[in-house]
Design a protein around this motif. Sequence first.
Motif, PDB file in Angstrom:
ATOM      1  N   HIS A   8      49.336  66.942 -91.778  1.00 48.11           N
ATOM      2  CA  HIS A   8      50.567  67.065 -91.003  1.00 48.11           C
ATOM      3  C   HIS A   8      50.190  67.774 -89.706  1.00 48.11           C
ATOM      4  N   GLY A   9      50.079  67.031 -88.607  1.00 45.25           N
ATOM      5  CA  GLY A   9      49.671  67.674 -87.366  1.00 45.25           C
ATOM      6  C   GLY A   9      49.382  66.686 -86.258  1.00 45.25           C
ATOM      7  N   ASP A  10      48.613  67.147 -85.285  1.00 46.14           N
ATOM      8  CA  ASP A  10      48.314  66.399 -84.065  1.00 46.14           C
ATOM      9  C   ASP A  10      46.929  65.759 -84.213  1.00 46.14           C
ATOM     10  N   ALA A  23      48.447  51.911 -79.356  1.00 47.23           N
ATOM     11  CA  ALA A  23      48.541  51.545 -77.941  1.00 47.23           C
ATOM     12  C   ALA A  23      49.578  50.455 -77.720  1.00 47.23           C
ATOM     13  N   ASN A  24      49.617  49.939 -76.483  1.00 47.38           N
ATOM     14  CA  ASN A  24      50.467  48.781 -76.156  1.00 47.38           C
ATOM     15  C   ASN A  24      49.584  47.635 -75.673  1.00 47.38           C
ATOM     16  N   ASN A  25      50.152  46.442 -75.531  1.00 42.18           N
ATOM     17  CA  ASN A  25      49.360  45.249 -75.205  1.00 42.18           C
ATOM     18  C   ASN A  25      48.533  45.401 -73.922  1.00 42.18           C
ATOM     19  N   GLY A  29      48.439  53.016 -71.536  1.00 43.52           N
ATOM     20  CA  GLY A  29      48.861  54.370 -71.866  1.00 43.52           C
ATOM     21  C   GLY A  29      50.365  54.403 -71.974  1.00 43.52           C
ATOM     22  N   GLY A  30      50.897  55.514 -72.420  1.00 38.17           N
ATOM     23  CA  GLY A  30      52.343  55.623 -72.599  1.00 38.17           C
ATOM     24  C   GLY A  30      52.672  56.980 -73.164  1.00 38.17           C
ATOM     25  N   GLY A  31      53.717  57.028 -74.002  1.00 37.34           N
ATOM     26  CA  GLY A  31      54.108  58.296 -74.606  1.00 37.34           C
ATOM     27  C   GLY A  31      53.468  58.444 -75.973  1.00 37.34           C
ATOM     28  N   VAL A  33      51.589  59.154 -79.376  1.00 34.87           N
ATOM     29  CA  VAL A  33      50.192  59.462 -79.687  1.00 34.87           C
ATOM     30  C   VAL A  33      49.271  58.919 -78.581  1.00 34.87           C
ATOM     31  N   ASP A  34      49.636  57.813 -77.973  1.00 31.89           N
ATOM     32  CA  ASP A  34      48.873  57.220 -76.865  1.00 31.89           C
ATOM     33  C   ASP A  34      48.769  58.221 -75.704  1.00 31.89           C
ATOM     34  N   GLY A  35      49.910  58.782 -75.332  1.00 33.86           N
ATOM     35  CA  GLY A  35      49.936  59.764 -74.249  1.00 33.86           C
ATOM     36  C   GLY A  35      49.080  60.975 -74.578  1.00 33.86           C
ATOM     37  N   ALA A  36      49.185  61.433 -75.818  1.00 34.38           N
ATOM     38  CA  ALA A  36      48.440  62.629 -76.232  1.00 34.38           C
ATOM     39  C   ALA A  36      46.933  62.380 -76.167  1.00 34.38           C
ATOM     40  N   ILE A  37      46.497  61.203 -76.608  1.00 32.60           N
ATOM     41  CA  ILE A  37      45.056  60.886 -76.613  1.00 32.60           C
ATOM     42  C   ILE A  37      44.521  60.780 -75.182  1.00 32.60           C
ATOM     43  N   PRO A 114      46.861  57.413 -86.834  1.00 29.65           N
ATOM     44  CA  PRO A 114      48.249  57.878 -86.683  1.00 29.65           C
ATOM     45  C   PRO A 114      49.133  56.919 -87.481  1.00 29.65           C
ATOM     46  N   ASN A 115      50.411  57.169 -87.533  1.00 27.86           N
ATOM     47  CA  ASN A 115      51.340  56.287 -88.260  1.00 27.86           C
ATOM     48  C   ASN A 115      51.801  55.200 -87.289  1.00 27.86           C
ATOM     49  N   ILE A 116      50.931  54.203 -87.149  1.00 27.49           N
ATOM     50  CA  ILE A 116      51.103  53.124 -86.158  1.00 27.49           C
ATOM     51  C   ILE A 116      52.494  52.482 -86.250  1.00 27.49           C
ATOM     52  N   SER A 117      53.098  52.273 -85.098  1.00 22.52           N
ATOM     53  CA  SER A 117      54.395  51.572 -84.936  1.00 22.52           C
ATOM     54  C   SER A 117      55.631  52.357 -85.390  1.00 22.52           C
ATOM     55  N   THR A 118      55.440  53.554 -85.955  1.00 24.11           N
ATOM     56  CA  THR A 118      56.619  54.236 -86.525  1.00 24.11           C
ATOM     57  C   THR A 118      57.319  55.175 -85.539  1.00 24.11           C
ATOM     58  N   GLY A 119      56.903  55.121 -84.264  1.00 21.21           N
ATOM     59  CA  GLY A 119      57.561  55.933 -83.235  1.00 21.21           C
ATOM     60  C   GLY A 119      58.420  55.044 -82.355  1.00 21.21           C
ATOM     61  N   VAL A 120      57.977  54.873 -81.116  1.00 22.78           N
ATOM     62  CA  VAL A 120      58.690  54.048 -80.138  1.00 22.78           C
ATOM     63  C   VAL A 120      58.936  52.631 -80.672  1.00 22.78           C
ATOM     64  N   PHE A 151      45.025  60.297 -92.653  1.00 27.78           N
ATOM     65  CA  PHE A 151      46.316  59.794 -92.184  1.00 27.78           C
ATOM     66  C   PHE A 151      47.005  60.985 -91.525  1.00 27.78           C
ATOM     67  N   VAL A 152      47.052  60.956 -90.204  1.00 34.49           N
ATOM     68  CA  VAL A 152      47.565  62.115 -89.480  1.00 34.49           C
ATOM     69  C   VAL A 152      49.037  61.894 -89.148  1.00 34.49           C
ATOM     70  N   CYS A 153      49.869  62.661 -89.805  1.00 36.73           N
ATOM     71  CA  CYS A 153      51.326  62.509 -89.683  1.00 36.73           C
ATOM     72  C   CYS A 153      51.859  63.609 -88.780  1.00 36.73           C
ATOM     73  N   PHE A 154      52.442  63.203 -87.689  1.00 37.74           N
ATOM     74  CA  PHE A 154      52.932  64.147 -86.681  1.00 37.74           C
ATOM     75  C   PHE A 154      54.290  64.692 -87.094  1.00 37.74           C
ATOM     76  N   ASP A 155      55.103  63.814 -87.684  1.00 37.22           N
ATOM     77  CA  ASP A 155      56.449  64.253 -88.064  1.00 37.22           C
ATOM     78  C   ASP A 155      56.525  64.518 -89.567  1.00 37.22           C
TER      79      ASP A 155
END
Length: 167
Positions: A8-10, A23-25, A29-31, A33-37, A114-120, A151-155
């Motif tokens: 549970h963390g970053d 990431a996105n197509n 970059g973006g917000g 986990v992508d932004g953080a990396i 990260p937990n791919i696709s489960t954010g934005v 499996f790094v879970c941010f939330d």
Amino acid sequence: MTQLKVIHGDIITIACDIIVNAANNGLQGGGGVDGAIHQAGGPAIMEECREIGYCPTGSAVITSAGDLQADYIIHTVGPVWMGGTRGEAEKLQSCYEESIELAVEYRADSLAFPNISTGVYKYPKDLAAPLAIKTVKEMLKKQGTEMEIFFVCFDAENAELYKKLIE
Ligand code: AR6
């Protein structure tokens, strides 16, 4: 030995050979986990992303990790949730499969997801978590490889889901 661990963390703070980015197509970059990396890894990662230029949904590409401790970053593009009837599950499964394939090719002993696709991208967390775990287990078996998987879970919601499924 293959070990699945839930953190549970970053993802930036995880000591491992390869970190996976959601990431996105356009790999712009973006917000999230992508932004953080990109923020932590510095501009070198973005330069390589620009050279690659595009990554289809469900696929994965690899770059160096810039200023991060890891050796590489795997950028994978998860599906945007459209209700579940547009092949979202197959695409999300493919993200985990292609990431493991690349990690094996680049001889990683440890890999952080990260937990791919489960954010934005709004993929339901309770559907994504079991799919991610099942796919990773099956893929490691199929590849005949051992790897430490984080499996790094941010939330908190994802952390609970993963802990329940793994521990
Ligand atoms: N470490 C680990 N997980 C994180 C972090 C972090 N530092 N920050 C957020 N998360 P998202 P997506 C979790 O939105 O849904 C970007 O703008 C977050 O809690 O990052 O695949 C890209 O450029 C969530 O569970 O990725 C794309 O445009 C998970 O990471 C788009 O978002 C994924 O959330 C991709 O959307």
